[in-house]
Design a protein around this motif. Structure first.
Motif, PDB file in Angstrom:
ATOM      1  N   LEU A 167      10.724 -15.093   5.203  1.00  0.00           N
ATOM      2  CA  LEU A 167       9.517 -14.392   4.763  1.00  0.00           C
ATOM      3  C   LEU A 167       9.867 -13.348   3.714  1.00  0.00           C
ATOM      4  N   HIS A 168       9.031 -13.259   2.689  1.00  0.00           N
ATOM      5  CA  HIS A 168       9.083 -12.149   1.741  1.00  0.00           C
ATOM      6  C   HIS A 168       8.032 -11.137   2.196  1.00  0.00           C
ATOM      7  N   PRO A 169       8.402 -10.121   2.949  1.00  0.00           N
ATOM      8  CA  PRO A 169       7.402  -9.226   3.563  1.00  0.00           C
ATOM      9  C   PRO A 169       6.783  -8.266   2.548  1.00  0.00           C
ATOM     10  N   TYR A 170       5.438  -8.237   2.522  1.00  0.00           N
ATOM     11  CA  TYR A 170       4.721  -7.349   1.608  1.00  0.00           C
ATOM     12  C   TYR A 170       4.415  -5.997   2.243  1.00  0.00           C
ATOM     13  N   PRO A 212       3.541  -9.089  -5.392  1.00  0.00           N
ATOM     14  CA  PRO A 212       2.461  -9.194  -6.383  1.00  0.00           C
ATOM     15  C   PRO A 212       1.940  -7.812  -6.784  1.00  0.00           C
ATOM     16  N   ALA A 213       1.429  -7.718  -7.988  1.00  0.00           N
ATOM     17  CA  ALA A 213       0.854  -6.459  -8.467  1.00  0.00           C
ATOM     18  C   ALA A 213      -0.481  -6.208  -7.767  1.00  0.00           C
ATOM     19  N   GLY A 214      -0.804  -4.931  -7.584  1.00  0.00           N
ATOM     20  CA  GLY A 214      -2.063  -4.564  -6.953  1.00  0.00           C
ATOM     21  C   GLY A 214      -2.168  -5.002  -5.511  1.00  0.00           C
ATOM     22  N   LEU A 215      -1.051  -4.977  -4.819  1.00  0.00           N
ATOM     23  CA  LEU A 215      -0.983  -5.489  -3.445  1.00  0.00           C
ATOM     24  C   LEU A 215      -1.737  -4.586  -2.472  1.00  0.00           C
ATOM     25  N   ASP A 216      -2.514  -5.194  -1.562  1.00  0.00           N
ATOM     26  CA  ASP A 216      -3.217  -4.470  -0.498  1.00  0.00           C
ATOM     27  C   ASP A 216      -2.923  -5.193   0.819  1.00  0.00           C
ATOM     28  N   PRO A 217      -1.810  -4.836   1.504  1.00  0.00           N
ATOM     29  CA  PRO A 217      -1.440  -5.556   2.736  1.00  0.00           C
ATOM     30  C   PRO A 217      -2.523  -5.526   3.800  1.00  0.00           C
ATOM     31  N   ALA A 218      -3.225  -4.384   3.957  1.00  0.00           N
ATOM     32  CA  ALA A 218      -4.256  -4.295   4.989  1.00  0.00           C
ATOM     33  C   ALA A 218      -5.367  -5.310   4.743  1.00  0.00           C
ATOM     34  N   GLN A 219      -5.824  -5.435   3.501  1.00  0.00           N
ATOM     35  CA  GLN A 219      -6.880  -6.382   3.189  1.00  0.00           C
ATOM     36  C   GLN A 219      -6.415  -7.815   3.397  1.00  0.00           C
ATOM     37  N   ARG A 220      -5.147  -8.087   3.110  1.00  0.00           N
ATOM     38  CA  ARG A 220      -4.617  -9.443   3.316  1.00  0.00           C
ATOM     39  C   ARG A 220      -4.575  -9.793   4.795  1.00  0.00           C
TER      40      ARG A 220
END
Length: 339
Positions: A167-170, A212-220
């Protein structure tokens, strides 16, 4: 890691085998704990040779922990709230022993006042579930997130299937009393979300990745939960605003597809929105749609139409039902007029 620090503070050089035995872990985990201490600026020295191991640099001592009244209350309340919400990362005993240690070093007057607050405190929400991740897993993944390092995890799915994944963890996300990690699976080229309490081991791998740019882990994570593969796939058209829809169908439950024009208008502007969600059962959805009180169209499944109609019939019947006392009076009045 704190136990390791306590062992090293007792003095002398501790061998790798001794530390692994005292901590109940393998030697690789001991080395990882040492690396974490070094990252925290704790001067742990590695001693080579037949009797080598690890030791603290001479003269090093942990600084005393000084807390004001407000800080002590904040820490103790944080421990209580964390245990209640299910977000503690170890079993409940850890938070209880931590609170006990803080109480021991507080002045008697302050300790009694804080105990009074905690003993008189009541919560409106029920306690969170006690499904907590391993501390070592959480720390390893957090370190990989921070340094953009790939990890290997051993995961047990909800149906009991076990797998080992890369896994590539965000990012790490806490939601509804559970911890999640979201990231990309490079083997299949897709994003995945995993519950930390189902991860048995997390190991950092060589190399790095660029998130990725503009990453939002919570929304994902919320989007992943809304698209979980449950039994029923529900598609609705709802007229209203985004805020009105989200008040009853949050992002963790449903996805809301905004029309192209919505990006150029205020979110308070009403329109028709396509709402998709997945559910194991449908019986909870008609009351939610009724409480939403907005026009809607059911695209699928047809089974939902019958449930909504049945609820409407029950509501209409209840609206015309009179209290038993009034019904009795009506019957008596009718009999009087007939006489």
């Amino acid at each position: 890691m704190l136990t390791l620090l306590e062992l090293l503070q007792s003095g002398g050089t501790r061998t790798m085998a001794e530390l692994a035995d005292r901590l109940g872990v393998d030697e690789r985990t001991v080395r990882r704990y040492v690396d974490h201490l070094v990252d925290l600026d704790v001067p742990v020295e590695s001693v080579r040779g037949r009797y080598g191991g690890y030791r603290l640099a001479p003269g090093y001592r942990l600084p005393p922990l000084m807390l004001s009244d407000d800080e002590a209350l904040a820490v103790l309340l944080g421990l209580v709230a964390g245990r209640r919400s299910g977000l503690v990362t170890t079993m409940g005993a850890a938070s209880e022993t931590a609170a006990a240690k803080i109480r021991r070093v507080l002045p008697g007057r302050l300790a009694r006042r804080l105990d009074t607050v905690i003993e008189s405190l009541a919560f409106t929400a029920p306690p969170g579930e006690s499904v907590t991740p391993e501390t070592a897993v959480l720390l390893s993944i957090a370190d990989a997130v921070r340094h953009h390092r790939p990890i290997s995890i051993r995961y047990t799915a909800a149906d009991g299937r076990r797998s080992e994944r890369t896994l590539h963890p965000y990012g790490l996300v806490a939601h509804s009393g559970r911890w999640y990690v979201t990231g990309a699976d490079p083997k299949i080229g897709e994003e995945r979300t995993f519950r930390l309490d189902r991860i048995a081991d997390a190991r950092t791998l060589p190399g790095s990745f660029e998130p990725p740019a503009g990453l939002d882990p919570a929304q994902r994570v919320l989007s992943a939960l809304a698209k979980a593969p449950y039994r029923h796939e529900v598609v609705l058209l709802i007229q209203g605003t985004v805020e009105q829809i989200r008040a009853r169908l949050p992002a963790s439950v449903a996805t809301v597809e905004e029309p192209a024009s919505a990006h150029d208008t205020d979110r308070d502007t009403e329109g028709w929105f396509r709402v998709e969600l997945r559910a194991e059962r449908l019986d909870w959805l008609p009351p939610v749609l009724a409480s939403l009180d907005r026009p809607f169209v059911i695209e699928r499944p047809d089974e939902l139409r019958g449930l909504v109609a049945a609820l409407a019939d029950r509501l209409a019947a209840s609206a015309h039902r009179v209290p038993p006392a009034r019904a009795q009076l009506s019957r008596e009045a009718e009999g009087f007029h007939q006489r």
